[in-house]
Design a protein around this motif. Sequence first.
Motif, PDB file in Angstrom:
ATOM      1  N   LEU A   1       2.421  12.168 -13.430  1.00 43.86           N
ATOM      2  CA  LEU A   1       3.729  11.808 -14.104  1.00 43.86           C
ATOM      3  C   LEU A   1       4.891  12.967 -14.349  1.00 43.86           C
ATOM      4  O   LEU A   1       6.168  12.685 -14.080  1.00 43.86           O
ATOM      5  CB  LEU A   1       3.261  11.396 -15.521  1.00 43.86           C
ATOM      6  CG  LEU A   1       4.340  10.835 -16.246  1.00 43.86           C
ATOM      7  CD1 LEU A   1       5.272   9.635 -15.723  1.00 43.86           C
ATOM      8  CD2 LEU A   1       4.105  10.283 -17.824  1.00 43.86           C
ATOM      9  N   LYS A   2       4.252  14.230 -14.323  1.00 41.52           N
ATOM     10  CA  LYS A   2       5.325  15.346 -14.691  1.00 41.52           C
ATOM     11  C   LYS A   2       5.675  15.265 -13.193  1.00 41.52           C
ATOM     12  O   LYS A   2       7.075  15.842 -13.141  1.00 41.52           O
ATOM     13  CB  LYS A   2       4.361  16.598 -14.895  1.00 41.52           C
ATOM     14  CG  LYS A   2       5.261  17.763 -14.850  1.00 41.52           C
ATOM     15  CD  LYS A   2       4.198  18.773 -15.340  1.00 41.52           C
ATOM     16  CE  LYS A   2       5.048  20.344 -15.404  1.00 41.52           C
ATOM     17  NZ  LYS A   2       6.231  20.319 -16.395  1.00 41.52           N
ATOM     18  N   ARG A   3       5.016  15.558 -12.068  1.00 40.94           N
ATOM     19  CA  ARG A   3       5.735  15.604 -10.667  1.00 40.94           C
ATOM     20  C   ARG A   3       6.858  14.455 -10.652  1.00 40.94           C
ATOM     21  O   ARG A   3       7.800  14.784 -10.037  1.00 40.94           O
ATOM     22  CB  ARG A   3       4.647  15.598  -9.618  1.00 40.94           C
ATOM     23  CG  ARG A   3       3.661  16.545  -9.759  1.00 40.94           C
ATOM     24  CD  ARG A   3       2.515  16.571  -8.743  1.00 40.94           C
ATOM     25  NE  ARG A   3       2.912  16.300  -7.270  1.00 40.94           N
ATOM     26  CZ  ARG A   3       2.095  16.040  -6.472  1.00 40.94           C
ATOM     27  NH1 ARG A   3       0.801  15.509  -6.852  1.00 40.94           N
ATOM     28  NH2 ARG A   3       2.579  16.136  -5.101  1.00 40.94           N
TER      29      ARG A   3
ATOM     30  N   PRO B   1       0.158   7.132   0.341  1.00 43.07           N
ATOM     31  CA  PRO B   1       0.563   8.758   0.430  1.00 43.07           C
ATOM     32  C   PRO B   1       1.549   9.257  -0.519  1.00 43.07           C
ATOM     33  O   PRO B   1       2.580   8.527  -0.797  1.00 43.07           O
ATOM     34  CB  PRO B   1       0.892   9.026   1.957  1.00 43.07           C
ATOM     35  CG  PRO B   1       0.458   7.722   2.688  1.00 43.07           C
ATOM     36  CD  PRO B   1       0.418   6.688   1.648  1.00 43.07           C
ATOM     37  N   TRP B   2       1.291  10.346  -1.107  1.00 46.99           N
ATOM     38  CA  TRP B   2       2.098  10.718  -2.039  1.00 46.99           C
ATOM     39  C   TRP B   2       3.472  10.962  -1.466  1.00 46.99           C
ATOM     40  O   TRP B   2       4.530  10.877  -2.230  1.00 46.99           O
ATOM     41  CB  TRP B   2       1.632  12.178  -2.669  1.00 46.99           C
ATOM     42  CG  TRP B   2       2.535  12.636  -3.888  1.00 46.99           C
ATOM     43  CD1 TRP B   2       3.496  13.728  -3.473  1.00 46.99           C
ATOM     44  CD2 TRP B   2       2.732  12.150  -5.137  1.00 46.99           C
ATOM     45  NE1 TRP B   2       4.262  13.756  -4.823  1.00 46.99           N
ATOM     46  CE2 TRP B   2       3.799  13.076  -5.892  1.00 46.99           C
ATOM     47  CE3 TRP B   2       2.317  11.145  -5.924  1.00 46.99           C
ATOM     48  CZ2 TRP B   2       4.234  12.544  -7.213  1.00 46.99           C
ATOM     49  CZ3 TRP B   2       2.774  10.877  -7.031  1.00 46.99           C
ATOM     50  CH2 TRP B   2       3.802  11.572  -7.686  1.00 46.99           C
ATOM     51  N   GLU B   3       3.652  11.205  -0.241  1.00 48.51           N
ATOM     52  CA  GLU B   3       4.852  11.567   0.349  1.00 48.51           C
ATOM     53  C   GLU B   3       5.752  10.142   0.379  1.00 48.51           C
ATOM     54  O   GLU B   3       6.941  10.342  -0.009  1.00 48.51           O
ATOM     55  CB  GLU B   3       4.688  11.873   1.803  1.00 48.51           C
ATOM     56  CG  GLU B   3       4.282  13.363   1.862  1.00 48.51           C
ATOM     57  CD  GLU B   3       2.972  13.278   1.925  1.00 48.51           C
ATOM     58  OE1 GLU B   3       2.171  12.237   1.744  1.00 48.51           O
ATOM     59  OE2 GLU B   3       2.382  14.393   1.556  1.00 48.51           O
ATOM     60  N   ALA B   4       5.142   9.042   0.347  1.00 53.15           N
ATOM     61  CA  ALA B   4       5.818   7.951   0.402  1.00 53.15           C
ATOM     62  C   ALA B   4       6.218   7.545  -1.201  1.00 53.15           C
ATOM     63  O   ALA B   4       7.104   7.026  -1.290  1.00 53.15           O
ATOM     64  CB  ALA B   4       4.929   6.737   0.873  1.00 53.15           C
ATOM     65  N   ILE B   5       5.548   7.921  -2.175  1.00 54.05           N
ATOM     66  CA  ILE B   5       5.729   7.729  -3.401  1.00 54.05           C
ATOM     67  C   ILE B   5       6.964   8.581  -3.774  1.00 54.05           C
ATOM     68  O   ILE B   5       7.943   8.082  -4.680  1.00 54.05           O
ATOM     69  CB  ILE B   5       4.535   7.941  -4.485  1.00 54.05           C
ATOM     70  CG1 ILE B   5       3.296   6.895  -4.253  1.00 54.05           C
ATOM     71  CG2 ILE B   5       4.843   7.964  -5.999  1.00 54.05           C
ATOM     72  CD1 ILE B   5       2.028   7.488  -4.857  1.00 54.05           C
ATOM     73  N   GLU B   6       7.042   9.758  -3.352  1.00 59.01           N
ATOM     74  CA  GLU B   6       8.096  10.877  -3.727  1.00 59.01           C
ATOM     75  C   GLU B   6       9.452   9.903  -3.182  1.00 59.01           C
ATOM     76  O   GLU B   6      10.608   9.973  -3.865  1.00 59.01           O
ATOM     77  CB  GLU B   6       7.818  12.098  -3.069  1.00 59.01           C
ATOM     78  CG  GLU B   6       6.942  12.936  -3.745  1.00 59.01           C
ATOM     79  CD  GLU B   6       6.822  14.377  -3.355  1.00 59.01           C
ATOM     80  OE1 GLU B   6       7.630  14.492  -2.234  1.00 59.01           O
ATOM     81  OE2 GLU B   6       6.051  14.911  -3.849  1.00 59.01           O
TER      82      GLU B   6
END
Length: 250
Positions: free
Chosen positions: A171-173, A139-144
Amino acid sequence: MKQLFIVGIGPGGPEGLTGEARRALDAAEVLCGYTVYLDLLAPLYPGKETYSTPMTRELERCRWALETASAGRTVAMVCSGDAGVYGMAGPLLQMAEEYPEVETAVIPGVTAALSGAAVLGAPLMNDFCVISLSDLLTPWEAIEKRLRCAAEGDFSICIYNPGSKKRAGHLKRACEILLETKSPETVCGWVRNIGREGQESKLLTLAELSGETSDMFTTVFVGASATQKIAGRMVTPRGYEKKNAEKEDG
Protein backbone atom coordinates in the motif's frame (compact mmCIF):
# COMPACT_ATOMS: atom_id res chain seq x y z
CA MET A 1 -30.27 -31.59 -14.08
CA LYS A 2 -26.55 -31.33 -13.30
CA GLN A 3 -26.36 -27.84 -11.83
CA LEU A 4 -23.49 -25.72 -10.51
CA PHE A 5 -24.15 -22.25 -9.11
CA ILE A 6 -21.23 -19.83 -8.73
CA VAL A 7 -22.54 -17.54 -6.03
CA GLY A 8 -21.35 -14.14 -4.86
CA ILE A 9 -22.46 -13.85 -1.24
CA GLY A 10 -21.67 -10.15 -0.77
CA PRO A 11 -20.04 -9.10 2.52
CA GLY A 12 -21.17 -12.35 4.13
CA GLY A 13 -24.16 -11.53 6.34
CA PRO A 14 -27.76 -12.43 5.46
CA GLU A 15 -28.64 -8.78 4.77
CA GLY A 16 -25.95 -8.64 2.06
CA LEU A 17 -27.24 -11.65 0.11
CA THR A 18 -29.29 -10.96 -2.99
CA GLY A 19 -32.56 -12.82 -3.42
CA GLU A 20 -31.10 -14.73 -6.34
CA ALA A 21 -28.09 -15.78 -4.25
CA ARG A 22 -30.33 -16.95 -1.44
CA ARG A 23 -32.41 -19.07 -3.83
CA ALA A 24 -29.27 -20.69 -5.29
CA LEU A 25 -27.91 -21.48 -1.83
CA ASP A 26 -31.27 -22.91 -0.78
CA ALA A 27 -31.34 -25.15 -3.88
CA ALA A 28 -27.80 -26.45 -3.47
CA GLU A 29 -27.22 -29.83 -1.87
CA VAL A 30 -23.63 -28.94 -1.01
CA LEU A 31 -21.79 -25.65 -0.53
CA CYS A 32 -18.19 -25.39 -1.70
CA GLY A 33 -15.74 -22.59 -0.97
CA TYR A 34 -12.91 -21.08 1.03
CA THR A 35 -13.28 -21.92 4.72
CA VAL A 36 -13.85 -18.30 5.84
CA TYR A 37 -16.79 -17.85 3.44
CA LEU A 38 -18.42 -21.11 4.48
CA ASP A 39 -18.11 -20.04 8.10
CA LEU A 40 -20.01 -16.85 7.27
CA LEU A 41 -22.87 -18.90 5.83
CA ALA A 42 -22.89 -21.54 8.58
CA PRO A 43 -25.56 -19.79 10.72
CA LEU A 44 -27.91 -19.71 7.71
CA TYR A 45 -27.32 -23.32 6.63
CA PRO A 46 -26.30 -25.25 9.75
CA GLY A 47 -27.21 -28.64 8.32
CA LYS A 48 -25.93 -28.15 4.78
CA GLU A 49 -23.04 -30.29 3.58
CA THR A 50 -19.89 -28.31 2.81
CA TYR A 51 -16.54 -28.80 1.10
CA SER A 52 -13.67 -26.38 1.67
CA THR A 53 -10.06 -25.91 0.68
CA PRO A 54 -7.58 -23.33 2.01
CA MET A 55 -6.20 -20.45 -0.02
CA THR A 56 -3.83 -21.35 -2.90
CA ARG A 57 -5.90 -24.47 -3.66
CA GLU A 58 -8.60 -22.73 -5.67
CA LEU A 59 -8.28 -24.92 -8.78
CA GLU A 60 -8.65 -28.04 -6.68
CA ARG A 61 -11.88 -26.55 -5.31
CA CYS A 62 -13.18 -25.80 -8.81
CA ARG A 63 -12.42 -29.32 -9.99
CA TRP A 64 -14.20 -30.85 -7.01
CA ALA A 65 -17.28 -28.67 -7.59
CA LEU A 66 -17.51 -29.64 -11.27
CA GLU A 67 -16.96 -33.32 -10.62
CA THR A 68 -19.57 -33.33 -7.85
CA ALA A 69 -22.10 -31.54 -10.07
CA SER A 70 -21.27 -33.95 -12.90
CA ALA A 71 -22.12 -36.83 -10.56
CA GLY A 72 -25.64 -35.41 -10.22
CA ARG A 73 -25.54 -33.23 -7.10
CA THR A 74 -26.48 -29.55 -7.11
CA VAL A 75 -23.47 -27.53 -5.97
CA ALA A 76 -23.00 -23.88 -4.99
CA MET A 77 -19.45 -22.56 -5.22
CA VAL A 78 -19.47 -19.53 -2.91
CA CYS A 79 -17.26 -16.43 -3.07
CA SER A 80 -17.29 -13.25 -1.01
CA GLY A 81 -18.51 -10.15 -2.80
CA ASP A 82 -19.11 -10.96 -6.46
CA ALA A 83 -17.87 -14.25 -7.92
CA GLY A 84 -16.78 -12.50 -11.11
CA VAL A 85 -14.66 -9.83 -9.38
CA TYR A 86 -11.41 -11.48 -8.24
CA GLY A 87 -13.56 -14.53 -7.48
CA MET A 88 -13.91 -18.07 -8.75
CA ALA A 89 -16.25 -17.54 -11.70
CA GLY A 90 -13.39 -17.13 -14.18
CA PRO A 91 -11.29 -20.21 -13.38
CA LEU A 92 -14.37 -22.37 -12.89
CA LEU A 93 -15.86 -21.41 -16.25
CA GLN A 94 -12.51 -22.02 -17.93
CA MET A 95 -12.49 -25.51 -16.46
CA ALA A 96 -16.20 -26.11 -17.17
CA GLU A 97 -15.47 -26.77 -20.87
CA GLU A 98 -14.38 -30.23 -19.77
CA TYR A 99 -17.82 -30.85 -18.21
CA PRO A 100 -20.39 -29.98 -20.92
CA GLU A 101 -23.06 -31.94 -19.08
CA VAL A 102 -22.95 -29.49 -16.14
CA GLU A 103 -25.15 -26.41 -16.37
CA THR A 104 -23.36 -23.47 -14.75
CA ALA A 105 -24.90 -20.20 -13.60
CA VAL A 106 -23.05 -17.17 -12.23
CA ILE A 107 -25.06 -15.48 -9.46
CA PRO A 108 -23.93 -11.86 -8.91
CA GLY A 109 -23.19 -10.47 -5.47
CA VAL A 110 -22.37 -7.13 -3.87
CA THR A 111 -18.64 -6.62 -4.34
CA ALA A 112 -16.50 -4.76 -1.79
CA ALA A 113 -16.16 -1.73 -4.07
CA LEU A 114 -19.89 -1.13 -3.69
CA SER A 115 -20.45 -2.17 -0.09
CA GLY A 116 -17.33 -0.32 1.06
CA ALA A 117 -18.25 2.79 -0.89
CA ALA A 118 -21.65 2.83 0.81
CA VAL A 119 -19.96 2.83 4.23
CA LEU A 120 -17.80 5.83 3.31
CA GLY A 121 -20.46 7.79 1.42
CA ALA A 122 -20.37 8.09 -2.37
CA PRO A 123 -16.73 7.96 -3.55
CA LEU A 124 -17.51 6.20 -6.85
CA MET A 125 -20.16 8.59 -8.21
CA ASN A 126 -18.13 9.35 -11.33
CA ASP A 127 -15.74 7.21 -13.43
CA PHE A 128 -13.70 4.83 -11.30
CA CYS A 129 -11.48 1.76 -11.58
CA VAL A 130 -10.68 -1.22 -9.37
CA ILE A 131 -7.08 -2.39 -8.91
CA SER A 132 -5.77 -5.28 -6.81
CA LEU A 133 -2.37 -4.93 -5.18
CA SER A 134 -1.90 -8.69 -4.95
CA ASP A 135 1.05 -9.71 -7.09
CA LEU A 136 0.50 -13.44 -6.61
CA LEU A 137 -1.02 -13.73 -10.10
CA THR A 138 -0.22 -10.30 -11.58
CA PRO A 139 3.37 -8.96 -11.90
CA TRP A 140 4.03 -5.89 -9.76
CA GLU A 141 5.23 -4.04 -12.87
CA ALA A 142 1.73 -4.38 -14.37
CA ILE A 143 0.14 -3.18 -11.14
CA GLU A 144 2.41 -0.11 -11.11
CA LYS A 145 1.42 0.71 -14.69
CA ARG A 146 -2.27 0.45 -13.88
CA LEU A 147 -1.89 2.70 -10.84
CA ARG A 148 -0.09 5.36 -12.88
CA CYS A 149 -2.68 5.22 -15.67
CA ALA A 150 -5.53 5.50 -13.17
CA ALA A 151 -3.89 8.47 -11.47
CA GLU A 152 -3.18 10.22 -14.77
CA GLY A 153 -6.77 9.62 -15.87
CA ASP A 154 -8.04 11.15 -12.59
CA PHE A 155 -10.22 8.16 -11.78
CA SER A 156 -11.50 7.43 -8.32
CA ILE A 157 -9.68 4.22 -7.42
CA CYS A 158 -10.86 1.28 -5.36
CA ILE A 159 -7.97 -0.89 -4.17
CA TYR A 160 -8.47 -4.56 -3.31
CA ASN A 161 -5.94 -6.70 -1.42
CA PRO A 162 -3.89 -3.71 -0.20
CA GLY A 163 -1.73 -5.73 2.14
CA SER A 164 -0.98 -8.97 3.93
CA LYS A 165 1.79 -10.39 6.11
CA LYS A 166 3.87 -11.10 3.01
CA ARG A 167 2.94 -7.81 1.29
CA ALA A 168 3.18 -5.37 4.16
CA GLY A 169 4.66 -2.56 2.05
CA HIS A 170 2.44 -2.74 -1.02
CA LEU A 171 0.00 0.00 0.00
CA LYS A 172 2.84 2.42 0.79
CA ARG A 173 4.43 1.69 -2.60
CA ALA A 174 1.09 2.22 -4.32
CA CYS A 175 0.61 5.57 -2.57
CA GLU A 176 4.08 6.69 -3.63
CA ILE A 177 3.17 5.94 -7.24
CA LEU A 178 -0.16 7.78 -6.97
CA LEU A 179 1.56 10.77 -5.33
CA GLU A 180 3.63 11.24 -8.49
CA THR A 181 0.44 12.63 -10.06
CA LYS A 182 -2.17 13.15 -7.36
CA SER A 183 -2.23 15.78 -4.60
CA PRO A 184 -1.15 14.68 -1.10
CA GLU A 185 -4.46 16.17 0.09
CA THR A 186 -6.55 13.85 -2.09
CA VAL A 187 -9.47 12.52 -0.04
CA CYS A 188 -9.13 8.80 0.70
CA GLY A 189 -10.76 6.21 2.91
CA TRP A 190 -10.63 2.59 3.92
CA VAL A 191 -13.10 0.06 5.29
CA ARG A 192 -12.16 -3.15 7.08
CA ASN A 193 -14.47 -6.18 7.57
CA ILE A 194 -17.22 -4.64 5.46
CA GLY A 195 -20.64 -5.77 6.64
CA ARG A 196 -19.15 -8.09 9.25
CA GLU A 197 -18.55 -8.02 12.97
CA GLY A 198 -15.82 -5.53 13.80
CA GLN A 199 -16.39 -3.31 10.78
CA GLU A 200 -14.33 -0.12 10.94
CA SER A 201 -13.61 2.73 8.54
CA LYS A 202 -11.55 5.88 8.30
CA LEU A 203 -11.28 8.98 6.11
CA LEU A 204 -7.83 10.48 5.55
CA THR A 205 -5.62 12.10 2.93
CA LEU A 206 -3.48 10.29 0.39
CA ALA A 207 -0.35 11.43 2.26
CA GLU A 208 -1.73 9.92 5.47
CA LEU A 209 -2.85 6.74 3.69
CA SER A 210 0.74 5.88 2.81
CA GLY A 211 1.47 5.31 6.50
CA GLU A 212 -1.53 3.07 7.20
CA THR A 213 -1.39 -0.67 7.76
CA SER A 214 -3.87 -2.87 5.92
CA ASP A 215 -4.79 -6.48 5.32
CA MET A 216 -6.75 -8.70 2.94
CA PHE A 217 -10.02 -7.72 4.64
CA THR A 218 -9.46 -4.01 3.94
CA THR A 219 -10.74 -2.14 0.89
CA VAL A 220 -9.12 1.22 0.13
CA PHE A 221 -10.65 4.15 -1.76
CA VAL A 222 -8.56 6.91 -3.34
CA GLY A 223 -10.54 9.89 -4.55
CA ALA A 224 -10.35 11.82 -7.80
CA SER A 225 -9.30 15.47 -7.81
CA ALA A 226 -12.97 16.46 -7.38
CA THR A 227 -13.61 14.14 -4.42
CA GLN A 228 -14.54 15.96 -1.22
CA LYS A 229 -15.02 15.25 2.47
CA ILE A 230 -18.54 16.43 3.26
CA ALA A 231 -19.92 16.11 6.79
CA GLY A 232 -17.66 13.16 7.48
CA ARG A 233 -18.49 11.37 4.23
CA MET A 234 -16.38 10.78 1.12
CA VAL A 235 -18.19 12.18 -1.92
CA THR A 236 -17.17 12.44 -5.58
CA PRO A 237 -19.46 14.94 -7.34
CA ARG A 238 -21.16 13.71 -10.47
CA GLY A 239 -21.18 17.17 -12.06
CA TYR A 240 -24.83 18.19 -11.70
CA GLU A 241 -23.93 21.48 -10.04
CA LYS A 242 -21.73 22.54 -12.95
CA LYS A 243 -24.37 21.53 -15.49
CA ASN A 244 -27.08 23.50 -13.67
CA ALA A 245 -24.78 26.54 -13.41
CA GLU A 246 -24.15 26.40 -17.16
CA LYS A 247 -27.92 26.31 -17.81
CA GLU A 248 -28.43 29.36 -15.61
CA ASP A 249 -25.61 31.25 -17.33
CA GLY A 250 -27.07 30.34 -20.72
